[in-house]
Design an enzyme around this catalytic site. Structure first.
Site, PDB file in Angstrom:
ATOM      1  N   GLN A  13       0.894  -1.267  -0.035  1.00 18.35           N
ATOM      2  CA  GLN A  13      -0.119  -0.096   0.177  1.00 18.35           C
ATOM      3  C   GLN A  13       0.819   1.295   0.031  1.00 18.35           C
ATOM      4  O   GLN A  13       0.503   2.307  -0.774  1.00 18.35           O
ATOM      5  CB  GLN A  13      -0.888  -0.056   1.313  1.00 18.35           C
ATOM      6  N   ASP A  68      -7.036  -6.058  -5.180  1.00 20.12           N
ATOM      7  CA  ASP A  68      -6.666  -5.003  -6.264  1.00 20.12           C
ATOM      8  C   ASP A  68      -6.521  -5.618  -7.449  1.00 20.12           C
ATOM      9  O   ASP A  68      -6.995  -4.668  -8.411  1.00 20.12           O
ATOM     10  CB  ASP A  68      -5.245  -4.592  -5.936  1.00 20.12           C
TER      11      ASP A  68
END
Lengths: 431, 431
Positions: free
Chosen positions: A255, A356
């Site tokens: 992240q 994702d």
């Protein structure tokens, strides 16, 4: 990463404050772009594209031949990975189309609601160091499942004026009907107001930088809805003493590498985990190509020691993270207590990058605490709801007097009269 | 009412233009109110309440005793009608709570989504000549069913500083937790930013005048979502030669009496219906207490003769009416073709006022063409969606390489590494 130990509840609001977004310089620029695209159309779009992206775009629409030819330019392995991701996203999003159930609310009074697609969806896919084809899938697959008849995609050109073939390929397999070479606030404006080339859309979706985000927020004042205000990405990981520090560190770094304004948080009830995760983060950071970005965003980030896992969840609900990883011994029962989060990952093998890219959930999620009051993109985001009702003569006979009384009390006699005139006719029929 | 005969398709956009909303004078006023409430809190709220509503409000919160005492001040018949309406609204909105279904998108990869209430809902109920208790029900019942833990209601005071007992009674039976005496843009600002008295809410709902609407639109820039932009009310009625002109006229007038900027349209394929409905409207108008308002809004209104009922529906989808009445011989099959509308009423006994008050559907609906891209209020409007996923070791073994390839192609090595590090550990376990 800052270590915070047993923070008092009074300090939570301060700890939950995101790295500040200051729009003071952004807003006037965006306002000017919106205004000029509104009046200038394509020529203004061409001006801003050259100014911000470099190339002079003669035709904004990507020709069908170029889209069809994109497959041959994408490596076979990547094509197949894109198709697998697309299938999984479709499987998850297909189940989100709401059904229609008729409810008899009162004898003779039937009500139901139906979800109907917005006609024209506008998708924005940002540029960057690499082509974000995953965002194409995350927006176009649900738009297509919802049944939007036109799915418009805008994405900025590379320096040579072209769009990466992986973007075009992902668009072509997921139902996009029109692709335009335009990015930034000017692309948002083009979709909101329409230009000679770009059709006006009914709703705008997709992530972007501060200019794109503010443009999306501002066009709401002109009646164009958006998916959500989106800001820098973030993850919060909760773990007890069963967590694997190297997995957790990898998740935090995945992240942190997004951008220098990303934020990552690790919460645990186990002091040893704090030190173990910290040292793993430091180790893994060394090998990361985007090390500088990640290191910068780690400065905004925290390792927080809490009294209990329950308190970790309490803090997480207060923070409302975009991504939440529950790397604890019993994540399923813990997940029942989650009130505010974009997407939740349960257990040690559910890494955020799965969501994702390829597990099937959507990665277009509310950030910056907006998980408190916004949803991520779902198939329903591309639809609106219409309610229906059918009342029989008998139904109006029984419910009519209630309506008359309520309309009377609100002094709306026309409303009452629409019932009275029907009840009179019904009693004539009866007599 | 203007009669339009067989309009060409090229003229539809012009015919669909609503009576113009000009915000030039409104916007600066609203901006000032928002800014002053943001910094001044209660004292600014007190200032604007006195300025716009008259009374000086010492305590904005309506005391529990006054709420509890409201029932005794409402006529028994009205109380019972309010309770019947509330039950029907609850029956319809209870079915709108989305379920949770787990989807295995890939072997070992389970995904699901869950709807969770926003914590604090802010409801706005406008003032006016009569207490709009029906709007209280339409907002508070779904908020309560969604499970919002705080349901805040703001409504302007009457000249004597009080709130009508019917409003308080409706609020008390439908789950409102806090009532504040505040109206207009200042009430919207108070709920968006919070003041000493009024808590900051997560989302704002409800209709209002131009100032309220613009305030709602503007606070979105500060990250507070709203139900929808709402404007003047409108109805479109479609009928063939089986329609009852006096019913249709009553429906048109029930909408026309709302405000001088309301718009009502009648569409038919039958020339005789145009003259019959026109003369019925003129007759019934005479007896209406709100005759002047209705007459004014009829000036914005049209009777349109079309070639076929199919063309009527085509026009209606283009217009996207807030309310649509299908007073034709086979409304059920016609309703299948409706793409853009807030709420649809089928058949001759389904008058719009039924939906306004008591049939169970919501009356907080998109106007001004927004039915193209906004939904009316549903129980889901008070909730947000969270996605979840759980991936097993075997799941990651099979899907992991796909994720690695996609992350690699987007040059996000940290994302790839979160998978690789797990796959390595899995192969160690296996060997």
């Amino acid at each position: 990463m800052k270590i915070v130990t047993y923070p008092l509840k009074g300090s939570w609001p301060m700890l939950c404050r995101r790295p500040a977004s200051d729009y003071t310089d952004v807003d006037p620029v965006v306002r000017e772009i919106l205004g000029r695209i509104k009046t200038g159309g394509d020529s203004a779009l061409r001006f801003f594209t050259e100014k911000y992206d470099g190339p002079i775009i003669r035709k904004f629409r990507v020709p069908a031949g170029e889209i069809a030819g994109s497959a041959a330019l994408v490596a076979e392995e990547l094509r197949s990975a894109i198709l697998t991701a697309k299938e999984n996203i479709a499987k998850f999003h297909r189940c989100q189309i709401p059904g229609t159930a008729v409810v008899e609310t009162y004898p003779g009074v039937s009500c139901w609601q139906k979800s109907v697609p917005v006609e024209t969806a506008g998708l924005y896919v940002p540029g960057g160091t690499a082509p974000l084809f995953s965002t194409v899938l995350m927006l176009a697959v649900p738009a297509s499942l919802a049944g939007c008849s036109r799915i418009i995609l805008c994405t900025p050109p590379e320096k040579d004026g072209r769009i990466d073939p992986a973007i075009l390929f992902a668009a072509s397999v997921s139902g996009v009907t029109d692709i335009f070479t335009a990015g930034g606030a000017q692309a948002i404006a083009a979709m909101a107001y329409g230009t000679e080339s770009v059709p006006r859309v009914d709703k705008i979706f997709g992530p972007g930088n501060m200019y794109v985000t503010r443009a999306k927020e501002m066009i709401q004042l002109d009646g164009v809805p958006i998916d959500m205000p989106a800001g820098p990405s973030e993850v919060l990981v909760i773990s007890d003493n069963t967590g694997n520090p190297s997995f957790i560190a990898a998740d935090l770094l995945s992240q942190a590498e997004h951008g220098t304004d990303s934020q990552v948080l690790f919460l645990t009830d186990t002091p040893e985990m704090i030190t173990a995760v910290k040292s793993e983060v430091e180790n893994q950071l060394e090998d990361l190509p985007r090390k500088e970005i990640a290191a910068k965003s780690l400065e905004n980030s925290m390792l927080i020691l809490m009294r209990s896992i329950g308190e970790c969840v309490g803090f997480s609900n207060f923070y409302a993270p975009e991504h939440l990883i529950l790397a604890t011994s019993d994540p399923a029962s813990l997940s029942e207590s989650i009130r505010n989060a974009g997407s939740v990952f349960l257990g040690k093998y559910s890494c955020e990058s799965a969501g994702d890219y390829a597990s099937g959930t959507n990665h277009t999620l509310p950030t910056g605490g907006f998980a408190r009051n916004y949803s991520g993109v779902t198939t329903g985001s591309f639809m609106k709801t219409i309610s229906f009702q059918e009342i029989s003569g008998d139904g109006l006979r029984s419910l009519g007097p209630v309506i008359e009384r309520l309309a009377e009390a609100e002094q709306l006699h026309g409303h009452r009269n629409a019932v009275t005139i029907r009840l009179n006719s019904l009693s004539n029929v009866r007599s």
